[in-house]
Design an enzyme around this catalytic site. Structure first.
Site, PDB file in Angstrom:
ATOM      1  N   ASP A 108       0.846  -1.189   0.000  1.00 20.26           N
ATOM      2  CA  ASP A 108       0.000   0.000   0.000  1.00 20.26           C
ATOM      3  C   ASP A 108       0.883   1.242   0.000  1.00 20.26           C
ATOM      4  O   ASP A 108       1.459   1.610   1.026  1.00 20.26           O
ATOM      5  CB  ASP A 108      -0.902  -0.007   1.244  1.00 20.26           C
ATOM      6  N   TYR A 113       2.386   9.644   1.530  1.00 23.21           N
ATOM      7  CA  TYR A 113       3.395   9.052   2.412  1.00 23.21           C
ATOM      8  C   TYR A 113       4.786   9.632   2.158  1.00 23.21           C
ATOM      9  O   TYR A 113       5.674   9.497   3.004  1.00 23.21           O
ATOM     10  CB  TYR A 113       3.444   7.530   2.248  1.00 23.21           C
ATOM     11  N   LYS A 141      -2.063   6.006  -4.329  1.00 22.43           N
ATOM     12  CA  LYS A 141      -3.270   6.804  -4.091  1.00 22.43           C
ATOM     13  C   LYS A 141      -3.000   8.287  -4.335  1.00 22.43           C
ATOM     14  O   LYS A 141      -1.877   8.762  -4.151  1.00 22.43           O
ATOM     15  CB  LYS A 141      -3.755   6.588  -2.645  1.00 22.43           C
ATOM     16  N   HIS A 175      -7.642   8.869  -2.577  1.00 21.18           N
ATOM     17  CA  HIS A 175      -7.321   8.613  -1.171  1.00 21.18           C
ATOM     18  C   HIS A 175      -8.474   8.973  -0.231  1.00 21.18           C
ATOM     19  O   HIS A 175      -8.740   8.247   0.733  1.00 21.18           O
ATOM     20  CB  HIS A 175      -6.069   9.404  -0.792  1.00 21.18           C
TER      21      HIS A 175
END
Length: 360
Positions: A108, A113, A141, A175
């Site tokens: 993921d 991030y 995402k 997201h």
């Protein structure tokens, strides 16, 4: 399997462990030679068995076979995935490699991030050792700050795919369903499927109402919805709804990032009876709901523990006890967080569009 073994720890070859293999004043002649050969053979066999469990000098458990679920489009994703949220860039390589060596093939990733370049580099190194890209399921995402304009959403996804450097990804998700913006952004992302840059599309943190709003316009149905789900926040209505629509439910924060689910009496009692950890019981609960589960860890031993959940089952009574842990207060707190996030939380790069591709 397919792991470069570090030198065996000294305790495996020390004469204090196998003194009879290296000689004894009590034995002589043919008897000494025969016994020495037998014991040395035993040491060698033991070393061969343990060698695959040693990687970069750190002992680990053998990889586990993890079940997979089939998506509506025919793709398959393991029921456990490693999440890279809040993993510092300098620790990504170790986390990804530890997961791969333990058997994880589902990852993921996300622009939010801030570590996709490192994630891609770690995976490419593993692929360069003779593994095949088809073994993996890779998700990325698009964050809310890139949903204001459809072209910006498409740009963000393409940057992520480029930064990862793994060719077409397996799934691209919106997201968070930013009100008034997420539908047009998702429709723009459909071009990625037509261009062969992703095999499927997904959604993340969508409520049933958001999904119904989306499907009034979308021409490519999402195949996965990712949202928080654990025994302390059981979103039963969401789980039942999306499974009934043919979407795979993927749960994040299954352990509440080390929260109360690991210390509550019900979970600890079940764990003690089964000889498992509270974390393993909590992860198993989501698996038995038929969900994919994203966990996050940078520690090889913890990754191995989280994966070791396929040799036991929870009873109907266990499941009911865990289902009952969700309180109205927990639901209200989750709703507040959900509304805040979907409204457009700033990204690590600020409130504007994401930067251009990062190169290592």
């Amino acid at each position: 399997k397919n792991v470069s073994a570090a030198p065996l720890p000294s305790f495996l070859t020390s004469s204090c462990v196998f003194p009879m293999a290296l000689g004894s004043p009590l034995l002589s002649g043919r008897r000494f030679a025969q016994r020495s050969r037998r014991r040395l053979l035993g040491v060698a066999v033991g070393a061969l068995c343990l060698a695959p469990l040693v990687w970069r000098g750190c002992t680990r458990v053998a990889s586990v076979t993890i079940p997979s679920l089939t998506l509506s489009g025919g793709g398959r994703m393991q029921q456990l995935a490693l999440g890279l949220y809040n993993v510092p860039r300098e620790q990504v390589d170790s986390a990804v490699r530890s997961a791969l060596d333990a058997g994880i093939r589902n990852f993921d990733f996300a622009s939010f991030y801030g570590n996709e370049a490192e994630c891609g580099a770690a995976v490419r190194q593993w692929l360069g050792e003779g593994h095949d890209r088809s073994e993996l399921f890779v998700t990325t995402k698009v964050w809310t700050t890139d949903l204001g304009d459809p072209a910006a959403a498409l740009r963000s996804a393409k940057i992520s795919i480029d930064e990862l450097g793994l060719g077409p990804v397996d799934c691209v998700m919106v997201h968070w369903p930013r009100p008034g913006k997420h539908v047009a952004a998702y429709v723009a992302l459909e071009a990625l499927v037509r261009e062969g840059l992703t095999k499927s599309l997904g959604i993340s943190n969508y409520s049933p109402a958001d999904f119904e709003d989306l499907m009034k316009t979308a021409t490519i149905k999402p195949e996965v919805n990712t949202f928080e789900n654990n025994p302390m926040l059981y979103r039963k209505e969401w789980v039942d709804y999306f499974q009934s629509k043919g979407l795979v439910v993927q749960a994040y924060k299954p352990l509440q990032r080390g929260g109360a689910v690991l210390t509550c009496d019900a979970v600890q009692g079940i764990a003690a009876r089964l000889g498992k950890s509270p974390a393993q019981v909590s992860l198993r609960w989501n698996v038995e709901k038929g969900n994919v589960v994203i966990f996050k860890s940078k520690t090889p031993a913890r990754i191995a523990e989280n994966i070791d959940i396929f040799d036991f089952s929870l009873t109907p009574e266990d499941m009911a006890a865990l289902d009952a842990l969700t309180t109205e207060a927990a639901k209200a707190e989750a709703l507040h967080h959900w509304e805040e996030r979907r409204s457009g939380t700033p990204a690590p790069w600020g409130e504007g569009l994401r930067p251009e591709k990062r190169s290592l």
